[in-house]
Design a protein around this motif. Structure first.
Motif, short mmCIF file in Angstrom:
data_model
loop_
_atom_site.label_atom_id
_atom_site.label_comp_id
_atom_site.label_asym_id
_atom_site.label_seq_id
_atom_site.Cartn_x
_atom_site.Cartn_y
_atom_site.Cartn_z
N ASP A 73 -3.15 -4.68 -7.97
CA ASP A 73 -2.11 -5.06 -7.02
C ASP A 73 -2.49 -4.51 -5.64
OD1 ASP A 73 0.90 -6.06 -6.85
OD2 ASP A 73 0.72 -4.24 -5.63
N LEU A 74 -2.21 -5.26 -4.59
CA LEU A 74 -2.63 -4.83 -3.25
C LEU A 74 -2.06 -3.47 -2.87
CD1 LEU A 74 -2.61 -8.11 -1.12
CD2 LEU A 74 -4.45 -7.07 -2.47
N SER A 75 -0.93 -3.11 -3.43
CA SER A 75 -0.33 -1.81 -3.12
C SER A 75 -1.15 -0.64 -3.67
CB SER A 75 1.09 -1.73 -3.67
OG SER A 75 1.08 -1.83 -5.09
N ALA A 76 -2.09 -0.94 -4.60
CA ALA A 76 -2.91 0.12 -5.20
C ALA A 76 -4.12 0.47 -4.35
CB ALA A 76 -3.37 -0.32 -6.59
N TYR A 77 -4.40 -0.33 -3.32
CA TYR A 77 -5.59 -0.11 -2.49
C TYR A 77 -5.25 0.87 -1.37
CZ TYR A 77 -7.75 -4.04 -4.91
OH TYR A 77 -8.29 -4.87 -5.87
N LYS A 78 -5.96 2.01 -1.35
CA LYS A 78 -5.68 3.07 -0.39
C LYS A 78 -6.59 2.95 0.83
CE LYS A 78 -2.66 4.60 -3.23
NZ LYS A 78 -1.23 4.27 -2.99
N ASN A 79 -6.03 3.24 1.99
CA ASN A 79 -6.76 3.16 3.24
C ASN A 79 -7.91 4.17 3.25
OD1 ASN A 79 -7.59 2.74 5.86
ND2 ASN A 79 -5.85 3.83 6.79
N ILE A 80 -9.14 3.68 3.39
CA ILE A 80 -10.29 4.58 3.42
C ILE A 80 -10.74 4.87 4.85
CG2 ILE A 80 -12.09 2.80 3.29
CD1 ILE A 80 -13.60 4.65 1.36
N ILE A 81 -10.14 4.17 5.81
CA ILE A 81 -10.54 4.38 7.21
C ILE A 81 -9.60 5.41 7.85
CG2 ILE A 81 -11.16 3.27 9.40
CD1 ILE A 81 -12.87 2.50 6.99
N THR A 82 -9.66 6.62 7.33
CA THR A 82 -8.98 7.77 7.92
C THR A 82 -10.01 8.88 8.03
OG1 THR A 82 -8.26 8.89 5.88
CG2 THR A 82 -6.88 7.06 6.69
N PRO A 83 -9.77 9.89 8.86
CA PRO A 83 -10.82 10.89 9.10
C PRO A 83 -11.40 11.54 7.85
CG PRO A 83 -9.11 11.10 10.74
CD PRO A 83 -8.61 10.09 9.76
N VAL A 84 -10.57 11.90 6.87
CA VAL A 84 -11.04 12.67 5.72
C VAL A 84 -11.33 11.80 4.50
CG1 VAL A 84 -10.48 14.62 4.19
CG2 VAL A 84 -9.84 14.72 6.58
N ALA A 85 -10.88 10.55 4.49
CA ALA A 85 -11.01 9.71 3.29
C ALA A 85 -12.46 9.58 2.78
CB ALA A 85 -10.39 8.34 3.54
N PRO A 86 -13.47 9.31 3.65
CA PRO A 86 -14.83 9.22 3.10
C PRO A 86 -15.29 10.52 2.43
CG PRO A 86 -14.73 8.26 5.30
CD PRO A 86 -13.42 8.97 5.08
N LEU A 87 -14.93 11.65 3.00
CA LEU A 87 -15.24 12.94 2.37
C LEU A 87 -14.63 13.01 0.97
CD1 LEU A 87 -15.94 16.04 2.27
CD2 LEU A 87 -13.77 16.42 3.43
N ARG A 88 -13.39 12.54 0.85
CA ARG A 88 -12.68 12.55 -0.43
C ARG A 88 -13.48 11.83 -1.50
NH1 ARG A 88 -7.55 10.54 2.06
NH2 ARG A 88 -7.03 12.53 3.02
N TYR A 89 -13.82 10.57 -1.21
CA TYR A 89 -14.49 9.73 -2.22
C TYR A 89 -15.92 10.19 -2.48
CZ TYR A 89 -10.47 6.65 -2.00
OH TYR A 89 -9.19 6.16 -2.08
N TYR A 90 -16.61 10.63 -1.45
CA TYR A 90 -17.97 11.14 -1.65
C TYR A 90 -17.94 12.36 -2.56
CZ TYR A 90 -22.54 13.14 -0.72
OH TYR A 90 -23.80 13.66 -0.87
N THR A 91 -17.02 13.26 -2.31
CA THR A 91 -16.93 14.49 -3.11
C THR A 91 -16.58 14.17 -4.56
OG1 THR A 91 -16.25 15.75 -1.15
CG2 THR A 91 -15.76 16.72 -3.32
N ALA A 92 -15.68 13.21 -4.76
CA ALA A 92 -15.23 12.88 -6.11
C ALA A 92 -16.30 12.20 -6.94
CB ALA A 92 -13.99 11.98 -6.03
N TYR A 93 -17.20 11.41 -6.30
CA TYR A 93 -18.06 10.53 -7.08
C TYR A 93 -19.55 10.75 -6.94
CZ TYR A 93 -13.71 8.19 -8.05
OH TYR A 93 -12.44 7.93 -8.47
N ARG A 94 -20.00 11.70 -6.14
CA ARG A 94 -21.44 11.96 -6.11
C ARG A 94 -21.87 12.49 -7.47
NH1 ARG A 94 -22.02 17.56 -5.51
NH2 ARG A 94 -20.37 18.61 -4.33
#
Length: 300
Positions: A73-94
């Motif tokens: 559902d479109l409501s499940a998609y979180k905004n990744i274009i915020t200052p810390v968001a790329p750090l979040r996903y990189y840290t979680a999935y490297r």
């Protein structure tokens, strides 16, 4: 030196503002290979790669590919274009280890006031680490940065659906294909300029642009997209096409997708500070700027 052209191509390819990631799929042009072919007995002979070429293994980013995620559902998609968001996903999935010192260097090099919007505590700890003269205060600040980075990664574990609000717009209507294309470099799957394209400024100006990344506020962490070259909007209805053409300058493209890989910059086998979160698009909407009305939508 004979390698000047290659080095210049690598320099362009590793610019964060317009980064062509070696090893990413689907380039507009096949990477240039050496003429000689390995004579080792094997089922599929592979070209010999010059060690300074962008496609050489030691120049490809360190990369962790992740399994596909079904559309949600479109409501499940979180905004990744915020200052810390790329750090979040990189840290979680490297999928590789990074020392606390490596993480600390990457994060504190990226600390800017923009980070305060996403995580005021991370901004404060990073600033304290940079500015502290007392060895114990610096040590405490370093530990706090590492703790907060780990918390950021944990916050998105198991959740990879993301949304990218871009500034990209449609190209003019193409009467041959009866639709609208997208030539923004963010949607490009081309990996780097070829030697022929780099022979002159005129040739480079005519060439399709390599993939560029989106910086969000932390300079060592950025967002890119793989598969964006598939995005186009067929519109055979002339009335609708005229409406879209007239309105396209007041619209932008919104991408819904999932984190498909995380990568770290590498050149000559050496790892560098730049980290990338690469998104696989599932749906792209053409959105009117003022009203947020979706004018066109493509499911990929």
């Amino acid at each position: 030196m004979k390698t000047d052209g290659k080095a210049r191509r690598l320099a362009i390819g590793l610019t964060v503002a317009c980064l062509a990631l070696a090893g990413c799929s689907g380039g507009d042009e096949a990477p240039k290979k050496a003429d000689k072919i390995s004579q080792a007995p094997q089922a599929d002979k592979q070209p010999v790669l010059k060690t300074d070429s962008p496609e050489a293994p030691q120049n490809r980013p360190l990369r962790e590919d992740l399994p596909a995620v079904p559309m949600g559902d479109l409501s499940a998609y979180k905004n990744i274009i915020t200052p810390v968001a790329p750090l979040r996903y990189y840290t979680a999935y490297r999928g590789w280890d990074e020392s606390n010192e490596e993480v600390l260097e990457a994060v504190t090099d990226s600390i800017s006031p923009a980070v305060k919007r996403d995580n005021p505590a991370l901004y404060a700890a990073g600033y304290d680490y940079i500015s502290a003269q007392d060895a114990f205060k610096k040590h405490d600040a370093a530990n706090e940065v590492i703790k907060l980075v780990q918390q950021e990664g944990a916050s998105v574990a198991g959740r990879r659906l993301v949304r990218i609000d871009t500034l990209a717009q449609l190209d003019s209507y193409n009467f041959s294909t009866k639709g609208f294309g997208v030539s923004s470099c963010f949607f490009s799957d081309k990996e780097y300029y070829s030697d022929n394209e780099m022979k002159s400024p005129q040739a480079m100006a005519r060439a399709a642009k390599p993939r560029c990344l989106m910086a969000t506020g932390m300079t060592n962490y950025a967002v890119g997209m793989i598969g964006g070259s598939k995005v186009s909007f067929p519109v055979s209805d002339e009335g609708l096409a005229r409406k879209i053409e007239a309105a396209k300058d007041s619209t932008h493209l919104v991408v819904y997708g999932y984190v498909g890989s995380v990568q770290r910059e590498r050149l000559g086998g050496r790892l560098f500070k730049k980290r990338f979160v690469m998104v696989i698009p599932q749906r792209v909407d053409l959105v009117e700027n003022k009203t947020d009305e979706v004018l066109l939508s493509q499911i990929l």
